[in-house]
Enzyme design. Structure first.
Site, short mmCIF file in Angstrom:
data_model
loop_
_atom_site.label_atom_id
_atom_site.label_comp_id
_atom_site.label_asym_id
_atom_site.label_seq_id
_atom_site.Cartn_x
_atom_site.Cartn_y
_atom_site.Cartn_z
N LEU A 67 1.03 -1.18 0.12
CA LEU A 67 -0.30 0.13 -0.23
C LEU A 67 0.73 1.67 -0.24
CD1 LEU A 67 -3.04 1.03 0.27
CD2 LEU A 67 -2.24 0.84 3.17
N TYR A 68 1.76 1.45 0.69
CA TYR A 68 3.04 1.97 0.53
C TYR A 68 3.16 2.89 -0.65
CZ TYR A 68 3.25 0.67 5.36
OH TYR A 68 2.71 0.11 6.84
N SER A 69 3.19 4.33 -0.45
CA SER A 69 2.61 5.35 -2.27
C SER A 69 2.89 3.93 -3.40
CB SER A 69 4.32 5.39 -2.16
OG SER A 69 4.54 6.71 -1.28
#
Length: 364
Positions: free
Chosen positions: A63-65
């Site tokens: 999910l991160y960035s």
């Protein structure tokens, strides 16, 4: 780094990890649309410092960035064979696209996302994989059979759950037991001197089941760094600068300020910073085996690594406990009053302080 520095990820797991894990939410490059802004050059500085300090666990997520965090991590890891000793954690379950199956804990989604993460990170396996959240729609048997298969295939070494309630964790353990699936070994949850809800069910369930606990964002997205005071909120540079982050909720600002005041007092007594005191306190809490903390600069990371030089005494520990401890909800207060003579270690993790208060009131 001496071996006592490392600790088992959980009582049911032989993997030894450092007390802190470097969180990679700040990784993402210069694109303003990303959660993180650090590119491979900045990431390499932090990973080099990890090796110097003995930190061997790196935490990321698909999910991160939008996956860019994993890409930055992968590009950085590929720069040197020295990074091979670093253990990598990632996660999946959150919605990462517009398609009907671009989220959840279905077999389809999890298998696809594991393969994508492996490609972005540039490794043939993941050392630890988290189910990033509960999925109440997908049959739990499907989810856990998928995890069992991923471990047996070698694509992941261990797995855990993240943001599960106590009953959801217990149900997962039972489904694994009944079906002969490999069980999760760790839970990643939010836990801090202010956010103590996990003490009701999640941490006791983990202790009872031999599940280690890793706290995400133990500094409360900046709330517990000293930047937020009654008369002071940062305008920028902190994830919670607007006071209303999408992941954290502040139900009682006055209670938060009171916790920060006590943390500041303890920090001054120990010639430490507030973040160091927060992490030192958490690492001594029942059931906690690791803390995942992000840093946007080498200066921040060095400050967090200074945690290992801080030793809180019983007075300091109790002061922080008292400042942030939530009142017991039913049936915990009733058990503390009426059935405290037969408590297990899991029970004690939530009731120990209340039992002390009761004893003081009756003069024992």
């Amino acid at each position: 780094m001496s071996l006592p520095f490392y600790r088992p990820l959980s009582p049911t797991c032989g993997l030894r990890v450092s007390p802190l894990a470097l969180g990679t939410l700040p990784f993402g490059g210069a694109d303003g649309g990303h959660m993180g802004t650090l590119g491979p050059d900045d990431a390499a500085v932090l990973l080099d410092r990890c090796l110097e300090a003995g930190i061997n666990l790196i935490d990321t997520a698909n999910l991160y960035s939008g996956g860019v965090s994993e890409e930055v991590l992968g590009e950085t890891l590929a720069r040197s064979g020295r990074y091979d000793e670093l253990l990598v954690t990632t996660k999946a379950r959150m919605v990462v696209g517009d398609g009907p199956n671009d989220g959840g804990a279905s077999r389809w989604h999890l298998l696809n996302e594991v393969d994508k993460s492996l490609h972005r990170i540039g490794r043939d396996h993941l050392d630890l994989f988290y189910l990033h959240h509960w999925d109440g729609e997908t049959p739990l048997e499907e989810t856990l059979q998928t995890m069992d298969g991923l471990v047996r295939s070698g694509k992941i070494r261990y797995y855990g759950v993240s943001n599960y309630t106590g009953w959801q964790l217990m149900k997962a353990m039972k489904v694994c037991e009944v079906n002969g699936f490999i069980k999760p070994v760790v839970q990643q949850i939010h836990y801090s001197p202010y956010s103590r809800e996990a003490e009701y069910e999640m941490i006791p369930a983990g202790i009872d089941q031999g599940i280690g606990t890793q706290s995400w964002s133990p500094l409360g997205m900046g709330l517990l760094t000293g930047k937020f005071r009654r008369d002071q909120h940062p305008e920028s540079g902190a994830r919670m600068a607007d006071g209303d982050g999408s992941e954290l909720r502040v139900a009682d600002w006055e209670r938060l300020y009171g916790v920060v005041d006590v943390l500041d007092e303890v920090a001054q007594r120990n010639n430490a910073t507030i973040p160091q005191v927060v992490l030192a306190w958490l690492l001594e809490r029942p059931g906690v085996t690791n803390l995942a903390v992000g840093a946007r600069s080498l200066e921040q990371w060095n400050d967090l690594l200074g945690t290992f030089e801080v030793s809180l005494d019983a007075e300091d520990t109790q002061a922080i406990d008292d400042a942030g401890r939530p009142s017991l909800a039913y049936p915990f207060w009733h058990q503390a009053d009426m059935a405290s003579e037969r408590m297990s270690g899991a029970d004690e993790s939530i009731m120990a302080t209340t039992k002390r208060e009761i004893a003081e009131k009756i003069g024992e």
